[in-house]
Design a protein around this motif. Structure first.
Motif, PDB file in Angstrom:
ATOM      1  N   GLN A  35       0.827  -1.200   0.000  1.00  0.00           N
ATOM      2  CA  GLN A  35       0.000   0.000   0.000  1.00  0.00           C
ATOM      3  C   GLN A  35       0.861   1.249   0.000  1.00  0.00           C
ATOM      4  O   GLN A  35       0.626   2.189  -0.770  1.00  0.00           O
ATOM      5  N   LEU A  36       1.874   1.266   0.870  1.00  0.00           N
ATOM      6  CA  LEU A  36       2.734   2.439   0.962  1.00  0.00           C
ATOM      7  C   LEU A  36       3.477   2.685  -0.346  1.00  0.00           C
ATOM      8  O   LEU A  36       3.619   3.842  -0.783  1.00  0.00           O
ATOM      9  N   CYS A  37       3.956   1.624  -0.972  1.00  0.00           N
ATOM     10  CA  CYS A  37       4.689   1.765  -2.236  1.00  0.00           C
ATOM     11  C   CYS A  37       3.809   2.357  -3.334  1.00  0.00           C
ATOM     12  O   CYS A  37       4.307   2.985  -4.276  1.00  0.00           O
ATOM     13  N   GLN A  38       2.505   2.182  -3.214  1.00  0.00           N
ATOM     14  CA  GLN A  38       1.572   2.727  -4.200  1.00  0.00           C
ATOM     15  C   GLN A  38       1.163   4.163  -3.893  1.00  0.00           C
ATOM     16  O   GLN A  38       0.736   4.895  -4.789  1.00  0.00           O
ATOM     17  N   GLU A  39       1.296   4.588  -2.621  1.00  0.00           N
ATOM     18  CA  GLU A  39       0.768   5.882  -2.214  1.00  0.00           C
ATOM     19  C   GLU A  39       1.832   6.933  -1.876  1.00  0.00           C
ATOM     20  O   GLU A  39       1.524   8.126  -1.842  1.00  0.00           O
ATOM     21  N   ALA A  40       3.065   6.515  -1.599  1.00  0.00           N
ATOM     22  CA  ALA A  40       4.077   7.436  -1.079  1.00  0.00           C
ATOM     23  C   ALA A  40       4.479   8.500  -2.098  1.00  0.00           C
ATOM     24  O   ALA A  40       4.601   8.227  -3.295  1.00  0.00           O
ATOM     25  N   VAL A  41       4.710   9.698  -1.587  1.00  0.00           N
ATOM     26  CA  VAL A  41       5.312  10.794  -2.356  1.00  0.00           C
ATOM     27  C   VAL A  41       6.396  11.402  -1.475  1.00  0.00           C
ATOM     28  O   VAL A  41       6.169  11.669  -0.293  1.00  0.00           O
ATOM     29  N   TRP A  42       7.569  11.600  -2.050  1.00  0.00           N
ATOM     30  CA  TRP A  42       8.712  12.145  -1.310  1.00  0.00           C
ATOM     31  C   TRP A  42       9.079  13.528  -1.838  1.00  0.00           C
ATOM     32  O   TRP A  42       9.028  13.784  -3.050  1.00  0.00           O
ATOM     33  N   LEU A  43       9.533  14.362  -0.895  1.00  0.00           N
ATOM     34  CA  LEU A  43      10.184  15.629  -1.234  1.00  0.00           C
ATOM     35  C   LEU A  43      11.611  15.579  -0.718  1.00  0.00           C
ATOM     36  O   LEU A  43      11.864  15.085   0.387  1.00  0.00           O
ATOM     37  N   SER A  44      12.553  16.110  -1.470  1.00  0.00           N
ATOM     38  CA  SER A  44      13.965  16.003  -1.129  1.00  0.00           C
ATOM     39  C   SER A  44      14.347  16.892   0.041  1.00  0.00           C
ATOM     40  O   SER A  44      13.791  17.978   0.238  1.00  0.00           O
ATOM     41  N   GLN A  45      15.345  16.448   0.814  1.00  0.00           N
ATOM     42  CA  GLN A  45      15.777  17.156   2.026  1.00  0.00           C
ATOM     43  C   GLN A  45      16.268  18.581   1.764  1.00  0.00           C
ATOM     44  O   GLN A  45      16.094  19.467   2.605  1.00  0.00           O
ATOM     45  N   ASN A  46      16.880  18.819   0.615  1.00  0.00           N
ATOM     46  CA  ASN A  46      17.394  20.168   0.349  1.00  0.00           C
ATOM     47  C   ASN A  46      16.266  21.186   0.192  1.00  0.00           C
ATOM     48  O   ASN A  46      16.465  22.386   0.385  1.00  0.00           O
ATOM     49  N   MET A  47      15.060  20.719  -0.106  1.00  0.00           N
ATOM     50  CA  MET A  47      13.915  21.609  -0.221  1.00  0.00           C
ATOM     51  C   MET A  47      13.499  22.167   1.135  1.00  0.00           C
ATOM     52  O   MET A  47      12.813  23.194   1.211  1.00  0.00           O
ATOM     53  N   LEU A  48      13.906  21.492   2.216  1.00  0.00           N
ATOM     54  CA  LEU A  48      13.578  21.962   3.561  1.00  0.00           C
ATOM     55  C   LEU A  48      14.634  22.910   4.119  1.00  0.00           C
ATOM     56  O   LEU A  48      14.478  23.421   5.231  1.00  0.00           O
ATOM     57  N   LEU A  49      15.702  23.155   3.368  1.00  0.00           N
ATOM     58  CA  LEU A  49      16.747  24.084   3.811  1.00  0.00           C
ATOM     59  C   LEU A  49      16.456  25.487   3.296  1.00  0.00           C
ATOM     60  O   LEU A  49      17.339  26.194   2.800  1.00  0.00           O
ATOM     61  N   THR A  50      15.209  25.895   3.399  1.00  0.00           N
ATOM     62  CA  THR A  50      14.765  27.169   2.852  1.00  0.00           C
ATOM     63  C   THR A  50      13.959  27.915   3.921  1.00  0.00           C
ATOM     64  O   THR A  50      14.213  27.755   5.108  1.00  0.00           O
ATOM     65  N   GLU A  51      12.995  28.703   3.510  1.00  0.00           N
ATOM     66  CA  GLU A  51      12.194  29.493   4.442  1.00  0.00           C
ATOM     67  C   GLU A  51      10.757  28.978   4.483  1.00  0.00           C
ATOM     68  O   GLU A  51      10.341  28.178   3.641  1.00  0.00           O
ATOM     69  N   LYS A  52       9.985  29.481   5.448  1.00  0.00           N
ATOM     70  CA  LYS A  52       8.579  29.078   5.545  1.00  0.00           C
ATOM     71  C   LYS A  52       7.816  29.412   4.264  1.00  0.00           C
ATOM     72  O   LYS A  52       6.919  28.675   3.849  1.00  0.00           O
TER      73      LYS A  52
END
Length: 449
Positions: A411-428
């Motif tokens: 189920q998880l393999c069919q539903e998961a979406v990832w965002l890369s860690q460098n995208m969180l090194l930014t601002e709100k």
């Protein structure tokens, strides 16, 4: 960009529990900014929510160059002729709050070293999560042991503690929990099960530098913990790894083993090589890079944690978008990947691939994460090898094949979406871009299918 079939590392390189309303599928309301409905999706020729580039990774600090060049010019690249690896080991152990650290050539070899040091090998079974980078499978198989999978909890993306005990047999020797995506596994439950059944615990913390469970760093809770410093990681040096632990004698043995079996600390003998060993040593210039990169690790970690929490608050109420649930004991997740689940029935039954393509077109690159790797050919390749047919009864191998069924992980393999860690090194405000892009797609879901 074909994000569905990209590996985690390719995705990271290129990318340089919400409430589901009790509504019928035909009467789901629009959500968020209602003006999005009149805005054409970027994938259909509209203006993207975001055109600004995301930070690249890894980030090189020119301040590291003087020390790296000094090592290169000295010719003392091997740790036996220098002190840089030893210096990093001491500082990394101190950072984690653990007694000892031994560096290796990569995270895979850190795991192999830990398994060997705890005498896990031929004919043994190791309980492990199926939702992990393939190295976790490979190290068990390459030790001629069976990776016995306990199903994944789709809500947490981690090994499901409720599924562990049913997989324990008389051959089980270890539990290998993975803090996948930098999110802590339920270590209270795992350690209690290990104690009950007299099993060793090796933490795969290869994506979890400074992640914390009940105030303790992941990798310092079990018998041994393993880390990776590969290029995509939060603490990178191209390739590299480490084993950490609190048992002095065990760590002496690990150091001796990774250095060809030479004497070290309590590992002594009458000859030059008292134990069997191998060469898994880190180089001096890798350690110099790590010492420099470590200076940014705490600040970067805190920023990812803060931005990850904020992003969760912004998307958790979008119908069909379910952020990863954290276990109660989680003090800090480090989000090597920020994950959420996509429920297509809330998006006009548009396939996940179409949602990800639309999100990427809005300026938010994403990936579908891991697949059901236990269905890949590597499992059968191992089971039919001489090593395995000699080490396990045919009946056990046949039964193992029948057990390769994990509905939670599927189920998880069919539903998961990832965002890369460098995208969180930014601002709100950058997290708002992500949330607004998802809202825009939801508001225009009738145009997806």
């Amino acid at each position: 960009m074909n994000t569905r079939r990209m590996t985690r590392r390719q995705f990271v390189s290129q990318a340089s529990t919400g409430t589901l309303a009790a509504l019928t599928l035909g009467s789901l309301p629009a959500y968020g900014n209602l003006t999005n409905k009149a805005t054409k999706l970027a994938i259909q020729g509209g203006t993207p929510v975001r055109t600004k580039a995301w930070p690249s990774w890894p980030i090189w600090d020119r301040a590291a160059e003087e020390r790296v060049l000094a090592i290169l010019r000295s010719g003392n690249w091997y740790r036996g002729q220098g002190q840089t690896v030893t210096e990093f080991e001491g500082k990394y152990a101190q950072l984690l709050g653990v007694k000892r650290c031994t560096c290796t050539v990569n995270g895979t070899n850190a795991l192999l070293t830990a398994l060997h040091a705890l005498d896990v090998g031929v004919g043994d079974e190791v309980i492990v999560s199926p939702y992990t980078f393939i190295a976790t499978y490979n190290v068990v198989l390459n030790s001629t042991a069976l990776p016995v999978f306990a199903d994944t909890d789709p809500e947490t993306f981690q090994i499901n503690p409720d599924k562990i005990e049913e997989r324990i047999t008389e051959r089980t020797r270890a539990i290998l929990p993975v803090h996948i995506l930098g999110i802590p596994a339920d270590m209270d439950r795992i350690m209690a099960i290990a104690k009950k059944h007299n099993l060793v615990v090796i933490e795969d913390a290869c994506q979890a530098w400074l992640a914390q469970y009940r105030g303790k760093c992941c990798g310092t809770i079990g018998d041994l913990g393993c880390f990776s410093f590969q290029n995509s990681k939060h603490l990178p040096c191209g390739e590299g790894g480490a084993v950490v632990g609190n048992d002095e004698a065990l760590m002496d043995r690990i150091h001796s083993f990774h250095n060809c079996g030479r004497p070290y600390g309590s590992v002594k003998g009458a000859t030059g090589y008292p134990i069997m060993g191998t060469n898994r040593r880190m180089t001096e210039y890798q350690a110099a890079i790590l010492l420099n990169q470590m200076q940014r690790l705490e600040a970067d970690t805190q920023r990812r944690w803060a931005n990850g929490q904020y992003l969760t608050s912004q998307i958790k109420d979008i119908p069909g978008i379910i952020p990863c649930k954290l276990y109660e004991g989680t003090t800090r997740a480090v989000y090597h990947l920020y994950p959420f689940r996509y429920k297509k029935e809330y998006f006009n039954n548009a396939p996940r691939a179409k949602f990800m393509a639309a999100l990427s077109a809005e300026g938010v690159p994403c990936s579908g994460g891991y697949g059901p790797q236990y269905r890949d050919e590597l499992i059968e390749d191992a089971l039919t090898s001489k090593n395995f047919t000699r080490s396990f009864p045919r009946e056990r191998l046949d039964q193992y094949r029948k057990e390769l069924n994990y509905p939670g992980n599927d189920q998880l393999c069919q539903e998961a979406v990832w965002l890369s860690q460098n995208m969180l090194l930014t601002e709100k405000s950058d997290m708002d871009d992500i949330a607004n892009a998802i809202r825009k797609i939801y508001d225009n879901r009738d145009k997806l299918a």
